[in-house]
Structures are given as C-alpha cells and as structure tokens.
Enzyme design. Structure first.
Site, PDB file in Angstrom:
ATOM      1  N   GLU A 101       1.683  -4.448  11.495  1.00  0.00           N
ATOM      2  CA  GLU A 101       1.206  -3.076  11.380  1.00  0.00           C
ATOM      3  C   GLU A 101       1.994  -2.175  12.323  1.00  0.00           C
ATOM      4  OE1 GLU A 101      -1.280  -1.832   9.513  1.00  0.00           O
ATOM      5  OE2 GLU A 101      -2.497  -3.562   8.885  1.00  0.00           O
ATOM      6  N   HIS A 109       3.098  -3.391   7.045  1.00  0.00           N
ATOM      7  CA  HIS A 109       2.090  -2.377   6.713  1.00  0.00           C
ATOM      8  C   HIS A 109       2.169  -1.218   7.701  1.00  0.00           C
ATOM      9  CE1 HIS A 109      -0.638  -4.602   3.810  1.00  0.00           C
ATOM     10  NE2 HIS A 109       0.212  -5.538   4.182  1.00  0.00           N
ATOM     11  N   GLU A 120       1.344   3.847   2.933  1.00  0.00           N
ATOM     12  CA  GLU A 120       1.858   3.360   4.225  1.00  0.00           C
ATOM     13  C   GLU A 120       3.388   3.415   4.196  1.00  0.00           C
ATOM     14  OE1 GLU A 120      -0.071  -0.448   4.810  1.00  0.00           O
ATOM     15  OE2 GLU A 120      -2.050   0.461   4.570  1.00  0.00           O
ATOM     16  N   HIS A 170       0.860  -1.192   0.000  1.00  0.00           N
ATOM     17  CA  HIS A 170       0.000   0.000   0.000  1.00  0.00           C
ATOM     18  C   HIS A 170       0.896   1.242   0.000  1.00  0.00           C
ATOM     19  CE1 HIS A 170      -3.148  -2.744   2.045  1.00  0.00           C
ATOM     20  NE2 HIS A 170      -3.342  -2.710   0.740  1.00  0.00           N
TER      21      HIS A 170
END
Length: 381
Positions: free
Chosen positions: A379, A304, A210, A207
């Site tokens: 994350e 991420h 990010e 992504h």
C-alpha cells in the site's frame, strides 16, 4: 448570465462526474457516478472545467463521497492540470485548492436509503481566463498511458517481452510483461541458468481509483529496465512476471473500485469466473501453472493505494500472527515459521494477519492456495 457559469465535462477516458448544480454565483455542488453496475464506490473524480474568469474564488463541493475519512483533512490537495499552462511549456499536474475540508454531509439524493455520504470541499482561483482545466482525486494514470509503455532497452543485456494475458469483459487486452537479463552466451549452461532463475511476480491496479499503484509500478518497470548495477543484479538473479493493470475496464470507465461486472476483483481470487473476472482467472492460472512446473515464485506482490493512511506499508500473511490475532490457544502457535515474510517498510502500519474479510484477496489466496510464502499487498499513501 451565461458568461458567469462554468462548463463541466467528464466524457473522456477515466473521467468521473455525473452532475453539477450551481448553488450560488461561484459555488457548485458536484455529484459523482457510482462504479458501473453498482450503486456505490463514489470516490474517484476526474473532470474538466472551462469558462472561468481570473481573480475569483470558485468553490467546489463534491457531495457524495463514501469513505469516512480522507487525507484531504490532513494536508492533501486535489490535482489540477491547466491547458493554458501546458501551452506555456508547463504541462504539469499541480496541487491546488484552499479551505479544503472532508466532512460528513446530509444524505445525498438518489443514494442508498439511510446511507451517509461525505463532502470534499475546496476553493480554486484560476490563473487564466477561459482556460480549460482538469481536476482529479489523484494523478491520473489511464489505460492509454499504459498502452504507450515502450521499452527502451539494450536487447543484448535485457530480455523484455510483452504478451497479452487475456482480454477483459469489454475486449481490452491485459498486458503481461517479462523482464530478466539475457544469457551471457548461447552455451548450454548459460541458457539453463537463464531459464532456471526464480520468479518474482508483481501486479497492480486491481482497484481503478488507486492510480498511485500505477505510478509505483511505472517506477518499478523503469528501475528494472535501467542501467543501475543493482537493477542488472536483479535481472541476473530473477525473472520478473508483471501484470501492470489488472482492471483495464474499470480504469477506462472512471470506476473507483470495481470492474464492469460491478464486483471488487480483489475479492474474487478464491473462485474467479473466466467470463466475469478474466484477468483474475488467468493471473491465478499462470501462478498455478508456475507452481505445477515446480517454479513457484519467490515473491508475489500486488500494488495498491491507500486513501486514509500515510507511508508505504505491507499487508502480508503469517499463520502465527493470524492465530494470535484470533486468540487461538497459544500452545497451538509453537510452530516454526520463517520470519523472512516481515522484511518490509513502515512496520508500524504493516499487518501480517489474515482477516476473514481478506481471505479472497490476491495475497491471501496466492499464499494459502498456491504456496508463495512471501505474498504481499503493498500500500502507498
């Protein structure tokens, strides 16, 4: 007066700003581009401002964001890079802005019918007259920065190789890095031990918005190449296969979530198309190849960034926890499962449930189809 008007620009790598409207003397409404070939995912911003005066509070309202909440409401500030400060030997991105708020705004013109948008608003007072300053959602990490990745390593100790996994839709190369320890000698036993180390497979930046995923990956690579005894132990124990940027095209074009096909690449792992999703197709193919030659990775982790939660935390995969979550008969949950998949970080934010909406993501497909038990999304706030 023309001298009182700021100048804006976003025509550079990873830039995103579509339109600016001056609504008062020192206040501007800013509108972001959607991801290419889509009509949404407005969130990542990165733009240049010039023509400013000092001692004036300039108000910026980015009016067409899409996420329903943001860490901008809990202390986070936008980032600014000043060219004048860089010329004065301070080439740093700094957190700036006062009176920051992220709130639901009226429906933005040109958006999807009936869709709600959100505004990031903040005030900045510039230190230098006629400076050139850059603002960003998070510390930028561009494809060009990745391309400058050079290994300063001792070739007697560290095995480092950089290959090209594939080319993207736009013809950009997707790097694949291999790191391990060199065999201590050319004796057969040492070379066999070198070749037979278990794999650890890491990837990041599927992504584009990010960017913190790339900074965490940069730290990972620097650590694995360092002189630390623990890093040396890791190199002697494992072969690291690393794809540091799974979506170069999205990064280059200032997208927030998608590739040039207008699709979220982390939802394409079940059936990736070799033409539309080449980096996912070939990453999955490499994992399938390792499984076929009985060299299944011990761990897979996809890095991420998270815009609304704090800390660093994992999403993993557990059959039992998924069954509990979906209220399957408890009797069917009396299976044995290695609890080692829970070795992780901020447990309160972690989840090991496989939700239906996440079944085509990297960590779930690598776990379910390829058989890597310790398969994670990591994350970082």
């Amino acid at each position: 007066e023309e001298a009182d008007v700021l100048k804006f620009n976003s025509k550079f790598e990873s830039g995103n700003l579509r339109k600016v409207i001056q609504i008062r003397k020192n206040e501007y409404d800013l509108i972001l581009n959607s991801d290419i070939n889509s009509n949404h995912y407005h969130q990542w911003f990165y733009f240049e401002v010039s023509g400013m005066k000092t001692g004036i509070g300039y108000r910026f309202n980015i009016i067409n964001c899409e996420k329903s909440n943001s860490q901008f409401n809990y202390g986070m500030q936008p980032l600014m890079y000043s060219v004048q400060e860089a010329l004065n030997s301070r080439p740093y991105w700094t957190r700036v802005g006062t009176d920051i708020c992220y709130y639901k705004s009226s429906i933005a013109a040109g958006g999807q019918k009936g869709k709600s948008y959100y505004t990031i608003t903040f005030t900045v007072t510039f230190q230098h007259k006629d400076d050139v300053c850059y603002f960003a959602y998070h510390y930028p990490y561009t494809y060009s920065t990745l391309k400058k990745l050079e290994s300063m390593h001792n070739p007697q100790q560290i095995y480092f190789r950089q290959d090209i996994l594939c080319e993207t839709l736009a013809g950009n190369s997707c790097p694949l890095i291999t790191i391990t320890a060199m065999p201590e000698s050319s004796y057969y036993e040492r070379v066999c031990q070198f070749r037979n180390r278990p794999y650890v497979f890491l990837s990041a930046r599927v992504h584009p918005g990010e960017t913190n995923a790339s900074w965490v990956m940069k730290g990972t690579l620097e650590y694995l190449m360092s002189n630390s005894p623990n890093a040396q132990c890791l190199r002697e124990s494992y072969i690291f296969k690393i794809i540091p940027m799974l979506n170069p095209d999205g990064v280059i074009n200032g997208n927030h979530r998608c590739s040039l096909s207008g699709e979220d690449l982390n939802r394409q792992w079940q059936n990736p198309n070799p033409d539309l999703h080449p980096t996912i197709y070939h990453a999955k193919g490499l994992l399938q190849y390792l499984a076929a030659i009985k060299r299944l990775p011990l761990v897979y982790c996809d890095y991420h960034g998270h815009s609304r939660k704090k800390n660093v935390f994992m999403y993993g995969c557990s059959i039992k926890e998924t069954m509990w979550h979906t209220s399957v008969n408890a009797a069917s949950c009396d299976m044995m499962e290695d609890p080692g998949y829970r070795v992780t970080f901020c447990m309160g934010s972690c989840s090991f449930v496989v939700e239906k909406s996440k079944e085509s993501t990297a960590r779930v497909v690598v776990w379910r189809e390829i058989g890597v038990q310790r398969s994670y999304t990591m994350e970082s706030t």
